[in-house]
Design a protein around this motif. Structure first.
Motif, short mmCIF file in Angstrom:
data_model
loop_
_atom_site.label_atom_id
_atom_site.label_comp_id
_atom_site.label_asym_id
_atom_site.label_seq_id
_atom_site.Cartn_x
_atom_site.Cartn_y
_atom_site.Cartn_z
N ARG A 226 0.82 -1.21 0.00
CA ARG A 226 0.00 0.00 0.00
C ARG A 226 0.85 1.25 0.00
NH1 ARG A 226 -5.75 -0.16 2.20
NH2 ARG A 226 -6.16 -2.38 2.34
N ASN B 99 2.69 1.58 -3.38
CA ASN B 99 1.77 2.03 -4.43
C ASN B 99 1.42 3.50 -4.28
OD1 ASN B 99 1.72 -0.46 -5.60
ND2 ASN B 99 -0.15 -1.12 -4.54
N ALA B 100 1.40 3.97 -3.06
CA ALA B 100 1.05 5.36 -2.82
C ALA B 100 2.26 6.27 -2.95
CB ALA B 100 0.43 5.51 -1.43
N ALA C 74 -3.47 10.12 -0.34
CA ALA C 74 -3.15 8.98 -1.20
C ALA C 74 -4.35 8.07 -1.40
CB ALA C 74 -1.99 8.20 -0.60
N ASN C 75 -5.51 8.47 -0.85
CA ASN C 75 -6.72 7.68 -1.00
C ASN C 75 -6.66 6.31 -0.34
OD1 ASN C 75 -9.24 8.47 -2.40
ND2 ASN C 75 -7.72 9.45 -3.73
N LEU C 76 -5.88 6.21 0.69
CA LEU C 76 -5.88 4.99 1.49
C LEU C 76 -6.91 5.11 2.60
CD1 LEU C 76 -2.01 4.50 1.88
CD2 LEU C 76 -3.53 3.50 0.17
#
Lengths: 139, 139
Positions: A13, A16-17, A71-73
Motif C-alpha cells: 500500500r 503504491n502510494a 493517497a486515497n488509502l
DNA sequence: GTGTTTGCAAAGTGTTTGCAATTTA
DNA sequence: TAAATTGCAAACACTTTGCAAACAC
C-alpha cells in the motif's frame, strides 16, 4: 484461498502510494488496514500505536493520516466539530454517528438511496455526498 | 385580530425562549433573524456586530449562539472540522457545502428523498439526519 | 551522501471557562 | 437588591509547523 500477508500488504500500500515505508508508516498502516472499516481519530491511533509498543509521535500520526488521506488509502469524515475521523473504508457509503459515545459506524454500501438532489452551480462539481444519521442514547 | 405577527421581532423571540433581552442578545438576534436562511460562524457574526457598532465580545457571541441553539432558534451544523456553523433555518432540510469557499447553503426543504435508512440499535433514537452535498470549484 | 521523515516543542486556531464588573428585572 | 449576563484573559482541545536529528535509499 489467498494467503493473507498483512506485513507486505501494508508495504504494498505504501509503495503504491509512493510513500516511503518507514517504521512508523508501516506500523500505522498495519494498525489501520489489518482490520476492516475502522474509524479512528489521531489520538486513538496514537494510543493504539503506543499500546503496541510502536514509538511514534502524535505529530507523525497526524502527518501520516493526512498523507494516507491524500493517497486515497483513507477517507476523512467530518461529523464532530473539533476532531477529525478517518475511515479505512474508502468505498461509497454513509455513516451513523452516536452523539453520546462519539462512535462512528459505516452504513452498508448502497443501502441508502437519495433522490431529488439539487442542481450544482456552474463552475462547481460534487466532490462527495455525505449522509450522517445522528443518533443518541434514549433515556 | 392582532394576535399573529408575521414578522417575529427579536424581542419576542427572546422572550418566548425565556432569554433576557439584553442589548447584546437583541442585537445578535436582529442580525440573525432579520433576514432568512443565514449560515454564520461565531467569528462572522462577531464581525457583523462590530461592523454594526454593537459592542459585544466574542465570548458572548459563542454563549449566545449556543443559547439560541438550545432554545431552538438556531441549528448548529457540522460540516467543517474546526469551526461551527449556525443555521437560522430550523426546519428540516439539508445542505450544500462549498469546500473551497467554505460557504454553506440550504437545499430546499423536502426536495431530497432518502430510502434504505438503517435500523437503529435498541436504546438509541435518531436525533437528526444530515445530507451534505460537498462541492468544489472546478477549473 | 542526499533527500525524506521524524520528534519535539512551540505556535496556531477555534472554543470554553472563571470571575469580577455590569446590567436587568 | 438579587440574579443573570457580560467581557476579559487565561485555559483548553485539537492540529499544524519549524527545525535539528535520524533514517531510507
Amino acid at each position: 484461498m489467498d494467503k493473507v500477508r498483512p506485513y507486505s500488504h501494508a508495504l504494498d500500500r505504501l509503495r503504491n502510494a509512493g510513500l516511503r515505508p518507514t517504521r512508523q508508516r508501516l506500523a500505522l498502516a498495519k494498525l489501520l488496514f489489518d482490520s476492516h472499516d475502522r474509524h479512528v481519530t489521531a489520538e486513538i491511533l496514537h494510543g493504539e500505536a503506543l499500546d503496541a509498543n510502536v514509538r511514534v509521535s502524535l505529530a507523525t500520526v497526524y502527518n501520516t493520516l493526512h498523507q494516507f488521506n491524500e493517497a486515497n488509502l483513507l477517507r476523512e469524515i467530518v461529523v464532530d466539530s473539533g476532531r477529525s475521523y478517518f475511515d479505512t473504508n474508502i468505498s461509497d457509503h454513509h455513516h451513523i454517528f452516536n452523539e453520546d459515545s462519539r462512535e462512528l459506524m459505516d452504513i452498508e454500501e448502497d443501502s441508502i438511496g437519495l433522490t431529488g438532489l439539487p442542481a450544482i452551480a456552474a463552475g462547481q462539481e460534487v466532490s462527495r455526498i455525505d449522509v450522517i444519521v445522528r443518533v443518541k442514547n434514549n433515556r
